[in-house]
Design a protein around this motif. Structure first.
Motif, short mmCIF file in Angstrom:
data_model
loop_
_atom_site.label_atom_id
_atom_site.label_comp_id
_atom_site.label_asym_id
_atom_site.label_seq_id
_atom_site.Cartn_x
_atom_site.Cartn_y
_atom_site.Cartn_z
N PHE A 187 0.60 -1.09 -0.09
CA PHE A 187 0.12 -0.02 0.03
C PHE A 187 0.91 1.27 0.05
CE2 PHE A 187 -2.62 -3.25 1.97
CZ PHE A 187 -3.69 -3.31 1.02
N ALA A 188 1.94 1.27 -0.38
CA ALA A 188 2.86 2.35 -0.71
C ALA A 188 2.39 3.12 -1.38
CB ALA A 188 4.24 1.65 -1.34
N ARG A 189 2.47 4.47 -1.19
CA ARG A 189 1.67 5.59 -1.69
C ARG A 189 1.89 6.02 -3.22
NH1 ARG A 189 2.89 11.08 -3.20
NH2 ARG A 189 1.15 12.50 -2.79
N HIS A 190 3.15 5.47 -3.79
CA HIS A 190 3.56 5.66 -5.14
C HIS A 190 2.54 4.66 -5.92
CE1 HIS A 190 5.56 5.30 -8.89
NE2 HIS A 190 5.69 3.97 -8.78
N TYR A 191 2.30 3.35 -5.35
CA TYR A 191 1.33 2.54 -6.16
C TYR A 191 -0.05 3.20 -6.12
CZ TYR A 191 5.30 -0.62 -6.36
OH TYR A 191 6.43 -1.06 -6.69
N MET A 192 -0.56 3.50 -4.89
CA MET A 192 -1.85 3.81 -4.64
C MET A 192 -2.03 5.27 -5.50
SD MET A 192 -3.35 1.86 -2.53
CE MET A 192 -2.16 0.77 -3.41
N VAL A 193 -1.16 6.02 -5.79
CA VAL A 193 -1.16 7.21 -6.44
C VAL A 193 -1.57 6.99 -8.02
CG1 VAL A 193 -0.14 9.28 -7.44
CG2 VAL A 193 -0.19 9.14 -5.11
N GLU A 194 -0.58 6.03 -8.36
CA GLU A 194 -0.57 5.57 -9.84
C GLU A 194 -1.98 4.66 -10.06
OE1 GLU A 194 1.16 5.95 -12.36
OE2 GLU A 194 2.77 7.32 -11.33
N MET A 195 -2.34 4.06 -9.34
CA MET A 195 -3.60 3.45 -9.62
C MET A 195 -4.77 4.35 -9.58
SD MET A 195 -5.47 0.73 -6.65
CE MET A 195 -6.13 1.95 -5.61
#
Length: 447
Positions: A231-239
């Motif tokens: 749930f790292a921020r980078h992945y959530m933002v990209e999603m």
């Protein structure tokens, strides 16, 4: 001869050949899936007009479920294709695993909430007192499939963006083909009526998901493992960046369908049934255009990730040209056989009158759909999140919603029938400057 890997094929193959090969299995899968939506309409149309209308009324709820699946699938898929294009497989695998399992959990939550509020939702989506019992029965059973639908939509999109369009097609088609057999079996042979239609569809969705999952675990596909969840921020933002255009597009389509049903309800059950049939017929046609667009998306993502911007432009215009050829044929056939098409789905003169008029109006702007859909997919895949969200929200939301509220007040049933046509024209006009800016930005990246 050695097998060419997806990266090499997508970034070096002839543009037309690559997009066609990616699009054909996707078109087949989309067509069969959309046709099985028509199957539900066809068989409940043999019951009565209220049952036909109920399937249309339930559509917004199921569209929301699909929108969630597309949010996770497109949100992860656009990122996955760019990462694979840049040869960063580990990042792609983390995104795929995280969003797949998130989609299942979200589907369960949606089903529980919707079942608790089943009756008020049915009324809000446009059920009249005569339609309500059919809607509650159909939608109540269909919601059982919600987590399978969200997972299927997510997984199908992830497979496509990896370049595994054929495997994705097999998975999607298995459930759709099964639906054609199970729906009449439960509806008529077992005498369950509209409940049987829903049961047959739910079983098809579950089996289709199982087949798709098995296909996804084969070959060089990304592996969906719990240990890869992050749930790292980078992945959530990209999603969110990649998925919100799909969510807004289909979420607003759900709201628009609800408002369309409410507007049509003022003119009787036949008006709701007629507009419902037009919506499903249009979706069958658009499924081919969407399939072409979904064939373009992995091409677009891989080449954008590999910084081959000229190929991105070439692919965009090739996809539009291919779509326009297909839509031209459909426009001619649909315009001349509008009554026959509607009558096939529901033999009721009142339904045919509304449906045929609405279909002819919508056909006049079908060619614009190629431009709108390809523009949305190009913006979304390349990460132009704001522009992608604007284009996604136009046709079924920002343009349609005000019109469906206002036009029937002044134009009566004609306002209901022409609303989508006017919304399409406005949507295309607004999309033009957004795409001009997109191409200017691509030119800057090339320097």
């Amino acid at each position: 001869m050695a097998k060419v890997d997806n990266h090499t094929f997508l970034t070096t193959g002839a543009v037309g050949k690559v997009i066609s090969r990616m699009a054909l299995p996707t078109i087949a899968g989309m067509l069969v899936t959309s046709i099985y939506n028509l199957v539900d309409s066809y068989f409940v149309g043999q019951i009565n007009t209220q049952a036909t209308a109920a399937v249309g009324v339930a559509f917004p709820a199921m569209a929301i479920v699909q929108a969630v699946g597309f949010f996770f699938g497109q949100g992860s898929g656009t990122y996955i294709s760019r990462q694979l294009g840049a040869k960063r497989r580990e990042d792609a695998e983390k995104m795929a695993s995280t969003t797949f399992y998130m989609s299942i959990v979200t589907g369960v939550i949606l089903a529980i909430v919707a079942l608790i509020f089943l009756e008020p939702l049915s009324v809000a989506f446009g059920s009249t007192p005569t339609i309500l019992p059919y809607t509650k029965t159909y939608m109540g059973i269909m919601l059982i499939a919600a987590p399978f639908i969200t997972a299927t939509m997510t997984l199908n999109n992830q497979m496509r963006f990896q370049g595994n369009a054929f495997s994705a097609m097999i998975g999607m088609m298995s459930g759709a083909v099964l639906n054609v057999a199970l729906v009449p079996l439960f509806t008529f042979t077992f005498g369950l009526g509209i409940a049987g239609t829903a049961i047959g569809t739910v079983l098809s969705e579950i089996i289709g998901f199982i087949v798709l999952y098995v296909m996804a675990m084969k070959g060089d596909s990304l592996r969906l493992k719990l240990k890869h969840i992050t749930f790292a921020r980078h992945y959530m933002v990209e999603m969110v960046k990649g998925g919100t255009p799909s969510l807004s597009r289909q979420g607003l389509a759900s709201i628009s369908t609800m408002l369309l049903n409410l507007a049509a309800a003022s003119f009787g059950d036949a008006a709701i049934a007629g507009m419902s049939i037009v919506g499903r017929v249009s979706f069958v046609v658009f499924s081919v255009v969407i399939g072409i667009g979904q064939g373009f998306q992995p091409f677009c993502g891989f080449n954008f990730g590999a910084k081959l911007y000229k190929r991105v432009r070439q692919g965009y215009f090739y996809a539009i040209k291919l779509s326009l050829i297909f839509l031209s044929v459909c426009c001619v056939a649909g315009f001349y056989f509008a009554e026959e098409i509607i009558d096939l789905m529901r033999h009721d003169p009142a339904v045919v009158e509304v449906g045929a008029t609405a279909l002819r109006w919508q056909i006049t702007t079908w060619p614009l759909i190629a431009f709108i859909i390809m523009s949305n997919m190009a913006l979304q895949t390349c990460g132009w999140a704001i522009s992608a969200n604007i284009v996604a929200a136009l046709r079924n939301g920002l343009c349609f919603i005000p019109l469906i509220i206002v036009l029937p007040m002044f134009m009566g049933i004609l306002g209901v029938e022409t609303c989508q046509t006017i919304a399409d024209v406005i949507s295309a006009i607004i999309t033009i400057p957004l795409m001009l800016r997109y191409f200017r930005d691509l030119n800057k990246l090339e320097r």
